[in-house]
Design a protein around this motif. Structure first.
Motif, PDB file in Angstrom:
ATOM      1  N   ASN A 107       9.331  44.097  20.578  1.00 18.76           N
ATOM      2  CA  ASN A 107       8.250  45.079  20.498  1.00 18.76           C
ATOM      3  C   ASN A 107       6.990  44.602  21.221  1.00 18.76           C
ATOM      4  O   ASN A 107       5.877  44.766  20.731  1.00 18.76           O
ATOM      5  CB  ASN A 107       7.924  45.409  19.035  1.00 18.76           C
ATOM      6  N   THR A 154      11.247  48.052  23.618  1.00 16.47           N
ATOM      7  CA  THR A 154      10.060  48.916  23.631  1.00 16.47           C
ATOM      8  C   THR A 154      10.279  50.197  24.419  1.00 16.47           C
ATOM      9  O   THR A 154       9.582  51.195  24.193  1.00 16.47           O
ATOM     10  CB  THR A 154       8.848  48.191  24.249  1.00 16.47           C
ATOM     11  N   HIS A 157      10.881  53.665  22.727  1.00 13.45           N
ATOM     12  CA  HIS A 157       9.692  54.062  21.972  1.00 13.45           C
ATOM     13  C   HIS A 157       8.589  54.549  22.910  1.00 13.45           C
ATOM     14  O   HIS A 157       7.896  55.537  22.618  1.00 13.45           O
ATOM     15  CB  HIS A 157       9.198  52.895  21.121  1.00 13.45           C
ATOM     16  N   HIS A 160       9.501  57.989  24.337  1.00 15.64           N
ATOM     17  CA  HIS A 160       9.279  59.041  23.340  1.00 15.64           C
ATOM     18  C   HIS A 160       7.788  59.338  23.182  1.00 15.64           C
ATOM     19  O   HIS A 160       7.367  60.504  23.180  1.00 15.64           O
ATOM     20  CB  HIS A 160       9.876  58.625  21.995  1.00 15.64           C
ATOM     21  N   ALA A 183       3.062  54.361  20.515  1.00 11.41           N
ATOM     22  CA  ALA A 183       4.402  53.835  20.214  1.00 11.41           C
ATOM     23  C   ALA A 183       4.356  52.616  19.303  1.00 11.41           C
ATOM     24  O   ALA A 183       5.398  52.087  18.924  1.00 11.41           O
ATOM     25  CB  ALA A 183       5.114  53.475  21.512  1.00 11.41           C
TER      26      ALA A 183
END
Length: 207
Positions: A107, A154, A157, A160, A183
């Motif tokens: 992340n 990542t 995310h 999106h 995100a």
């Protein structure tokens, strides 16, 4: 093509079996340019051409999203995706050491981190940002556009979140400042991963 040839010659060939590089190009302006790109692509097998036109005011942001989408579809097994400008020289050995050091990180996106930067309000500024586009006094922390390293987890995310964050004229602030916040992706500042080609540095919107 000259810059792509230089990348191939100086560092892309050192990636080895565990890495892959792709040049992401917008739609060509002329039929002749299209034919040249197709010929080059057939020779090197390293070009992805999108349907984005350079005349689009948000062309660079859309190219970035196209790049991340390609990585999400075809490079899911790798640990990191690196987006960079074609005037950047990558030290592949340093990058390999970095990836090994961050093997268990998740992340995160990495790059040159900028904090406390204000929009240029003067209409005469080449990087003018209007109050309508960004009414606040400071940008959120963001990463420079030369090189951004994404831990692979990542990317879905970010893709999106990008659908819900309005585009702005500065793609690095949009993606690594605003989309990454939406995100909930962590931005990490790192240095010494890359060097711009001498004499060909590109002026960024926050300088």
């Amino acid at each position: 093509r000259e810059r792509r040839e230089r990348v191939r010659r100086l560092w892309a060939g050192e990636l080895g079996d565990g890495g892959r590089y792709v040049f992401v190009l917008p739609t060509a302006d002329t039929e002749e340019e299209t034919e040249d790109i197709l010929e080059e692509s057939e020779e090197f097998k390293d070009i992805l051409q999108t349907d984005v036109k350079l005349s689009d005011s948000h062309a660079h942001s859309k190219q970035i999203i196209s790049s991340l989408f390609f990585s999400h579809l075809y490079c899911r097994s790798i640990r990191y995706t690196v987006l960079l400008l074609d005037d950047v020289f990558i030290n592949t050995k340093v990058m390999d050491k970095f990836a090994a050091k961050e093997t268990y990180a998740a992340n995160r996106i990495y790059g040159n981190l900028y904090r406390g930067y204000s929009p240029a309000r003067s209409p005469s500024s080449p990087h003018h940002t209007s109050h309508d586009e960004w009414p606040w006094q400071l940008y959120p922390p963001f990463l420079g556009r030369q090189v951004v390293v994404f831990s692979q987890d990542t990317i879905p995310h970010l893709l999106h979140a990008a659908t819900a964050v309005p585009l702005m004229q500065h793609p690095e602030i949009w993606l690594t400042g605003l989309v990454s916040l939406a995100a909930e992706v962590v931005r990490m500042g790192v240095r010494d991963l890359f060097t711009s080609w001498p004499g060909e540095g590109r002026e960024d919107c926050y300088l």
